[in-house]
Design a protein around this motif. Structure first.
Motif, mmCIF file in Angstrom:
data_model
loop_
_atom_site.group_PDB
_atom_site.id
_atom_site.type_symbol
_atom_site.label_atom_id
_atom_site.label_comp_id
_atom_site.label_asym_id
_atom_site.label_seq_id
_atom_site.Cartn_x
_atom_site.Cartn_y
_atom_site.Cartn_z
ATOM 1 N N CYS A 96 -5.052 -0.330 9.552
ATOM 2 C CA CYS A 96 -4.768 -0.136 8.136
ATOM 3 C C CYS A 96 -6.007 -0.478 7.319
ATOM 4 O O CYS A 96 -6.999 -1.000 7.849
ATOM 5 C CB CYS A 96 -3.583 -1.002 7.711
ATOM 6 N N THR A 107 3.460 1.410 3.845
ATOM 7 C CA THR A 107 4.309 1.710 5.004
ATOM 8 C C THR A 107 5.441 0.698 5.131
ATOM 9 O O THR A 107 5.405 -0.388 4.556
ATOM 10 C CB THR A 107 3.477 1.697 6.298
ATOM 11 N N VAL A 163 -4.383 3.082 3.537
ATOM 12 C CA VAL A 163 -3.038 2.833 4.051
ATOM 13 C C VAL A 163 -2.799 1.323 4.124
ATOM 14 O O VAL A 163 -3.662 0.565 4.595
ATOM 15 C CB VAL A 163 -2.852 3.464 5.447
ATOM 16 N N GLY A 187 -0.778 -1.740 5.767
ATOM 17 C CA GLY A 187 -0.015 -2.114 6.956
ATOM 18 C C GLY A 187 0.798 -3.366 6.705
ATOM 19 O O GLY A 187 0.379 -4.257 5.957
ATOM 20 N N ALA A 198 1.456 2.203 10.316
ATOM 21 C CA ALA A 198 0.247 2.343 9.500
ATOM 22 C C ALA A 198 -0.858 3.022 10.296
ATOM 23 O O ALA A 198 -1.590 3.874 9.770
ATOM 24 C CB ALA A 198 -0.207 0.971 9.014
ATOM 25 N N ASN A 199 -0.969 2.679 11.555
ATOM 26 C CA ASN A 199 -2.003 3.263 12.415
ATOM 27 C C ASN A 199 -1.838 4.769 12.525
ATOM 28 O O ASN A 199 -2.802 5.539 12.373
ATOM 29 C CB ASN A 199 -1.940 2.602 13.796
ATOM 30 N N ARG A 228 -2.597 6.419 9.174
ATOM 31 C CA ARG A 228 -4.022 6.328 8.843
ATOM 32 C C ARG A 228 -4.855 7.347 9.636
ATOM 33 O O ARG A 228 -5.865 7.864 9.144
ATOM 34 C CB ARG A 228 -4.531 4.919 9.123
#
Length: 654
Positions: free
Chosen positions: A315, A256, A294, A296, A283-284, A287
């Motif tokens: 992440c 990301t 993922v 972060g 990222a959250n 994900r």
């Protein structure tokens, strides 16, 4: 599973066919280490140092996939087979430490210039980038196919060169990001319009790359979660793209990012003015929408922050770039329970991001070995020496630490009550507290390696001669030097007079910026916070012009506007006089763009001007029966990086 306080950070994770032993990723970033378009020994040793330091995964900087992509001079031209021997040198150096390494593939698209390639810049639509300002050629369908094939070719070179996987850069600065973004993709054919069309080139590249690398290597995609530009990609669209990527069944993870490398770069490589973890929301969100691992990112500078990002479910892996530039042993120290020994990144951006903007290779204000890993240190002498260091700023602390680490017996004298020098002053102003880490980290190293640090101790020439040392290192710093026109006026003072408490300007205050860096802007903010009506003036075209290099200018201007700080440019002070019994100052000012002169009155004038070296001790020690070295500002006043580099250089030469 992980152990100790880092339950998640040091647990292994499968990323497609590759297993990483921990969640710390040394993510892709520019280095300017390429030579004639080829990877270099500098690359190999740089990445190997982070592998030796315990990183779970390393992703190299971008490898260009097509001759039309040459946005900056020192770019790896991955489309030439000549890169393969260099690739093998890099991968072998990293694999020696049992760490996987991926290569990032990219075509920068319209975020580039034809200056080096002498070819038209290619992009989805003829939308000029705000920095390069070169109108690109809109790709024809057959040229899109050529771009896609180029990714496949470079992926094949990477596989042949020993990489464990590849990552597609579709963020920051990328032709793929250009296609994904409604701000730069104005096409009406099968590659424009709705998201599924704008993502078509990405899906075709995924097919081509997977075919080139086969099933035994990992494939990742790095997406921009929010471009932060008008009409650009939003988090909702990024999530939709992530779902399309996962649906191919050919991608093993998603990385990301935030921002656009040329329009909102200050939020990609954020300075200390931006809170840590600021981009984890991207990222959250991704994900929650996909099952792929993922990565972060977002100014995560210590293992506690990294562990929290994982524990809170933002992440699966954490990108730590500047933290591992500053300290290659970041991961190993955390894992061993010595996180307090990590040389934490300042997020000052002076020698990493800043050097890139000046076409120099990547370094670090705190780590004098960053980028120099391939240069061997001189052999240690047979006999440890008695070394005396005078001055506890960054130059003196670095010289003392380096000399002690190399086995010498070191004593450091600091005449003030504590170490830090001008760095301690610089860190006392708004939004700059993290800058103090440079001396805090160095002091901790000195203590760890046995340096005898004496504060409140004046080192005179007589004392040093009486000690009969093997070597003396002078790091005595610099002193304020008033401008020629000041004439000893009581209400014309230096920024250090304000920070050291010798002056407390109030009312209408002019801050003169002759240095173009944090000195003037920081003190202007401090005085505005204290209630003064502040005007910043410079002879340059921009106040704090070098803040643009470190990506601090945008956030400073936002704060300055909120605090009512006025900014004036292109003007020079010719003279000054006192009025009202010395309680005010009248300045004679030339506007050098027009030649017009005039007068302005202020209650106080605060000057950020060039200093003079504190070199009296140097002159007093001429003819001493031991070598005397000068480092940092007492040689000539500059910025902290010069002090650290010189301190290290002298430390290894003793």
């Amino acid at each position: 599973m992980g152990s100790g306080r880092y339950r998640y950070l040091f647990s292994p994770l499968r990323v497609g066919p590759v297993v990483v032993r921990n969640r710390i990723v040394f993510s892709a970033h520019l280095t300017n280490y390429a030579a004639e378009g080829l990877p270099s020994e500098q690359h190999a040793e740089y990445y190997a140092a982070r592998a030796a330091g315990g990183a779970g995964l390393i992703i190299t900087e971008e490898h260009s996939t097509h001759p039309t992509d040459w946005p900056y001079e020192k770019l790896i031209h991955g489309f030439h087979r000549a890169v393969i021997p260099g690739y093998r040198r890099i991968t072998e150096a990293v694999h020696a430490h049992d760490v996987p390494i991926f290569a990032q593939l990219n075509h920068n698209g319209g975020q580039a210039s034809g200056m080096y390639s002498r070819l038209p810049v290619w992009a989805p639509s003829p939308v000029p980038d705000p920095m390069f300002r070169e109108v690109p050629k809109a790709l024809e369908v057959h040229e899109i196919a050529e771009v896609v094939a180029g990714y496949g070719t470079v992926a094949g070179h990477c596989a042949e060169g020993g990489f464990d996987g590849v990552e597609l850069q579709c963020s920051h600065s990328s032709i793929v990001r250009g296609f994904l973004s409604p701000a730069t993709n104005l096409r009406t054919d099968a590659y424009g319009g709705p998201m599924v069309n704008r993502a078509r080139i990405l899906l075709e590249i995924i097919d081509a790359v997977r075919e080139a690398i086969g099933p035994t290597r990992a494939l990742g995609v790095r997406l921009c979660g929010d471009e932060l530009i008008e009409g650009g990609t939003t988090i909702e669209e990024a999530v939709e793209t992530a779902k399309l990527v996962e649906a191919t069944g050919k991608v093993d993870y998603i990385n990301t990012s935030i921002g656009v490398a040329t329009a909102t770069l200050y939020l990609i490589e954020a300075s200390m003015a931006i809170p840590p973890g600021y981009a984890l929301f991207i990222a959250n969100a991704i994900r929650e929408a996909v099952r792929l691992p993922v990565v972060g990112v977002g100014r995560i500078k210590d293992p506690v922050q990294a562990e929290r990002a994982l524990a809170e479910g933002h992440c699966d892996l954490v990108g730590v770039v500047r933290g591992q530039i500053a300290d290659p042993d970041f991961a190993a120290k955390a894992r061993a329970g010595h996180a307090g020994e990590i040389r934490t990144c300042l997020s000052c951006n002076q020698e990493c991001v800043g050097r890139m903007g000046l076409n120099r290779w990547l370094g670090c204000i705190e780590n004098p070995r960053a980028g120099r890993e391939s240069v061997p240190l001189p052999f240690l002498g047979r006999r440890p020496k008695r070394v005396l260091v005078v001055g506890g700023g960054p130059a003196g602390l670095q010289a003392a630490s380096t000399a002690a680490q190399r086995g010498h017996h070191v004593t450091l004298f600091e005449r003030g009550p504590s170490t830090g020098g001008q760095v301690a002053l610089a860190a006392s102003v708004p939004s700059r507290a993290e800058f103090l880490d440079v001396v805090r980290n160095l002091l901790a190293e000195c203590q760890r390696y046995g340096v005898d640090v004496k504060t409140g101790a004046e080192a005179t020439a007589d004392l040093l001669r009486a000690e009969s040392p093997d070597a003396v290192v002078l790091a005595t710093g610099a002193r304020p030097q008033p401008p020629h026109w000041a004439g000893g006026l009581a209400h014309v003072v230096d920024v250090r007079d304000v920070l050291e408490g010798r002056a407390a300007p109030t009312g209408e205050v002019l801050v003169l910026d002759d240095l173009g860096f944090h000195q003037a802007t920081s003190v202007a903010e401090l005085l505005a916070d204290r209630g003064a009506a502040v005007t910043l003036s410079t002879s340059g075209m921009v106040v704090g012009q070098d803040l643009g290099i470190t990506l601090d200018l945008e956030t400073f201007n936002v704060r300055a506007d909120a605090k009512g700080i006025r900014q004036l440019t292109d003007e020079v002070v010719l003279g000054a006089s006192e009025v009202d019994s010395g309680s005010s100052v009248v300045l004679q000012i030339l506007k050098h763009t027009t030649g017009v002169t005039g007068e302005r009155r202020y209650d106080w004038v605060v000057c950020a001007t060039h200093q003079a070296p504190e070199d009296e001790l140097w002159h007093a020690l001429k003819g001493a029966p031991f070598p005397v070295h000068r480092v940092g500002d007492c040689l000539t006043p500059r910025r902290a990086h010069a002090a650290v580099v010189e301190g290290h250089r002298v430390g290894v030469s003793l």
